[in-house]
Design an enzyme around this catalytic site. Structure first.
Site, PDB file in Angstrom:
ATOM      1  N   GLN A 175       1.230  -0.927  -0.048  1.00 54.76           N
ATOM      2  CA  GLN A 175       0.315  -0.378   0.036  1.00 54.76           C
ATOM      3  C   GLN A 175       0.895   1.247   0.292  1.00 54.76           C
ATOM      4  O   GLN A 175       1.789   1.521   0.721  1.00 54.76           O
ATOM      5  CB  GLN A 175      -1.075  -0.600   1.264  1.00 54.76           C
ATOM      6  CG  GLN A 175      -0.128  -0.163   2.423  1.00 54.76           C
ATOM      7  CD  GLN A 175      -1.087  -0.141   3.907  1.00 54.76           C
ATOM      8  OE1 GLN A 175      -2.419   0.420   3.440  1.00 54.76           O
ATOM      9  NE2 GLN A 175      -0.965  -0.409   4.788  1.00 54.76           N
ATOM     10  N   ASP A 308     -14.277  -4.416   1.996  1.00 54.41           N
ATOM     11  CA  ASP A 308     -13.713  -4.502   3.056  1.00 54.41           C
ATOM     12  C   ASP A 308     -14.983  -3.482   4.096  1.00 54.41           C
ATOM     13  O   ASP A 308     -15.385  -4.369   4.582  1.00 54.41           O
ATOM     14  CB  ASP A 308     -12.704  -3.384   3.114  1.00 54.41           C
ATOM     15  CG  ASP A 308     -11.954  -3.025   4.232  1.00 54.41           C
ATOM     16  OD1 ASP A 308     -12.207  -3.247   5.670  1.00 54.41           O
ATOM     17  OD2 ASP A 308     -10.777  -2.049   4.145  1.00 54.41           O
ATOM     18  N   GLN A 330     -11.424  -9.653   2.161  1.00 56.67           N
ATOM     19  CA  GLN A 330     -10.824  -8.811   3.061  1.00 56.67           C
ATOM     20  C   GLN A 330     -10.834  -9.748   4.720  1.00 56.67           C
ATOM     21  O   GLN A 330     -12.182  -8.934   4.740  1.00 56.67           O
ATOM     22  CB  GLN A 330      -9.982  -7.315   2.862  1.00 56.67           C
ATOM     23  CG  GLN A 330      -9.545  -6.786   3.704  1.00 56.67           C
ATOM     24  CD  GLN A 330      -8.626  -5.698   4.240  1.00 56.67           C
ATOM     25  OE1 GLN A 330      -7.735  -5.716   4.681  1.00 56.67           O
ATOM     26  NE2 GLN A 330      -9.657  -4.246   3.496  1.00 56.67           N
ATOM     27  N   LYS A 332     -10.116  -8.741   7.536  1.00 52.83           N
ATOM     28  CA  LYS A 332      -9.015  -7.633   7.607  1.00 52.83           C
ATOM     29  C   LYS A 332      -9.509  -7.778   9.849  1.00 52.83           C
ATOM     30  O   LYS A 332      -9.741  -7.434  10.115  1.00 52.83           O
ATOM     31  CB  LYS A 332      -9.994  -6.449   7.629  1.00 52.83           C
ATOM     32  CG  LYS A 332      -9.194  -4.858   8.374  1.00 52.83           C
ATOM     33  CD  LYS A 332      -9.977  -4.462   7.843  1.00 52.83           C
ATOM     34  CE  LYS A 332      -8.950  -2.836   7.390  1.00 52.83           C
ATOM     35  NZ  LYS A 332      -9.278  -1.859   6.482  1.00 52.83           N
ATOM     36  N   CYS A 362      -2.409  -0.498   7.953  1.00 51.51           N
ATOM     37  CA  CYS A 362      -0.903   0.098   8.856  1.00 51.51           C
ATOM     38  C   CYS A 362      -0.541   0.603  10.029  1.00 51.51           C
ATOM     39  O   CYS A 362       0.433   1.118   9.770  1.00 51.51           O
ATOM     40  CB  CYS A 362      -0.234   1.961   7.655  1.00 51.51           C
ATOM     41  SG  CYS A 362      -2.667   2.077   7.745  1.00 51.51           S
TER      42      CYS A 362
END
Length: 427
Positions: A175, A308, A330, A332, A362
């Site tokens: 990313q 997502d 995703q 997550k 992140c």
């Protein structure tokens, strides 16, 4: 085989995530930037400012043989958005960990990962523990089970979930953050499998009718052609944070038309579009995404939908997979909670013939990123996020190297078994 190793004590260590927690609602409303800061007032509950440094809390299990194994608790960058848990509050998380999780940890059999998770992460006062607690504690329990068995985390997962030991790496997805052009070049020069994310999280980046976004997609494809090595042909993956719906309209046909047009802009590439729209609830997202997926498939588009927002828990993941409400889901990890549920989520996607993307944020840590690499390779997911942080190089190194180390260990053990078998046959 039973073990006498137990949890003797538990220690906690405050820490930092690798990026920031951001108020998505405020950013989406169009606040101005001031250097690295956002100007204006926050909109999401819990945020004292629009951008705040990500925090984490490490939990260390002091085992009876003297070993200490760790897991990290934290939230995702856009906490409190898209049906996610609220902002990570260090004091509240620490208090609940001490009062609920730690007493349970001291009375559990750590040799069986799934059973230990079920015991320690059971509901408290009728509700799930905060997902950050589930996430960090389950990482530590997986590390404890691996320590007891003298194996990698990957081998524990494969053993407990009846999976074959992996022989190949999982494609890596990087990313870019806001330094998009420079970071795209980094990704191409390092031959990342899937790129660049793009952080299309504002009207400015998406542009009127999506023209700014389409120009960026074409630029990325051209840049791959211009500076990529011979034979390098990555998948192009863009996270648009719902901006197709916000700018173009929330009609499934209109969204599919736009995505097909983007696909036609880069016909030689497999195209992933993540979060084309946020329909406000899991049920609405299921219905509308299923329509968009069906429309793209009927038209033979090279574009694939990645879900997502509004797909957070294991139950959500199973629903999206079963209803084919995404080409790729995703998983997550901090939003799913227990890493045992991440494993189950990936396997549910594979069972339904839907792509499984082991993702995250992140804002995570080096430790949680290494755990995610081992889970992705154990389950042979379709892709794994290079995390944490927004610097590209660090995430590629942490997640990529962890995969390579695991494969090296497994290959070494295979060679030793083959050698032993050969010597046994000679005698």
């Amino acid at each position: 085989m039973a073990t006498s190793v137990t949890v003797r004590d538990v220690i906690l260590a405050p820490g930092n995530g690798s990026f920031f927690y951001d108020d998505q609602a405020a950013i989406r409303a169009g606040v101005a930037t001031d250097g690295f800061r956002y100007a204006g007032a926050p909109l999401t509950p819990g945020f004292q400012s629009i951008r705040i440094p990500a925090r984490s809390l490490s939990i260390g299990l002091v085992l009876s043989d003297g070993m200490i194994v760790w897991g990290d608790m934290m939230g995702v960058q856009y906490s409190g958005a898209g049906g996610r848990d609220p902002l990570f509050m260090m004091d509240a998380i620490e208090s609940l960990t001490r009062s609920v999780a730690i007493p349970r940890l001291k009375s559990t059999d750590i040799s069986n990962f799934q059973a230990a998770c079920s015991h320690v992460l059971a509901h408290h006062e009728g509700s799930r523990l905060p997902l950050a607690v589930e996430y960090g504690v389950s990482q530590a329990l997986l590390a404890a089970a691996a320590h007891v068995a003298c194996t990698t985390l990957t081998e524990v997962v494969c053993s407990e979930f009846s999976l074959s030991l992996p022989e190949k790496r999982v494609p890596l997805y990087a990313q870019s953050g806001d330094a998009r052009e420079i970071n795209v070049d980094k990704m191409i020069l390092k031959a990342v499998d899937i790129l660049p994310h793009g952080l299309i999280n504002s009207r400015e980046k998406f542009g009127p009718s999506g023209e700014t976004f389409r120009a960026f997609v074409k630029w990325v494809a051209k840049r791959v052609s211009d500076i990529g090595g011979p034979g390098y042909h990555p998948t192009l993956h863009f996270d648009v944070y719902g901006w197709i719906g916000l700018e173009i309209g929330m009609d499934a046909n209109t969204i599919a038309d736009f995505i097909c047009a983007v696909g036609d802009d880069v016909p030689d590439y497999r195209l992933h579009i993540e979060s084309p729209a946020d329909f406000g609830s899991t049920n609405a997202q299921l219905d509308e995404y299923a329509k968009i997926v069906n429309l793209l498939d009927e038209r033979g588009s090279n574009a694939r939908i990645v879900v997502d927002e509004q797909c957070n828990t294991l139950d959500d993941i199973k629903l999206f997979a079963e209803m084919k409400a995404a080409h790729i889901v995703q998983v997550k990890m901090p939003d799913v909670g227990s890493v045992a549920d991440t494993i189950r989520g990936v396997l549910a996607c594979k069972q339904s013939g839907v792509g499984a993307y082991v993702g995250g944020s992140c804002s995570e840590t080096d430790l949680s990123a290494r755990v995610s690499a081992q889970i992705a390779i154990a389950t042979q997911a379709d892709m794994v996020l290079a995390k944490p942080g927004m610097g590209v190089d660090e995430g590629i190194s942490i997640v990529g190297n962890e995969q390579n180390r695991v494969l090296a260990v497994l290959n070494y053990r295979r060679s030793q078994r083959a050698l032993s078998n050969g010597e046994a046959n000679l005698t």
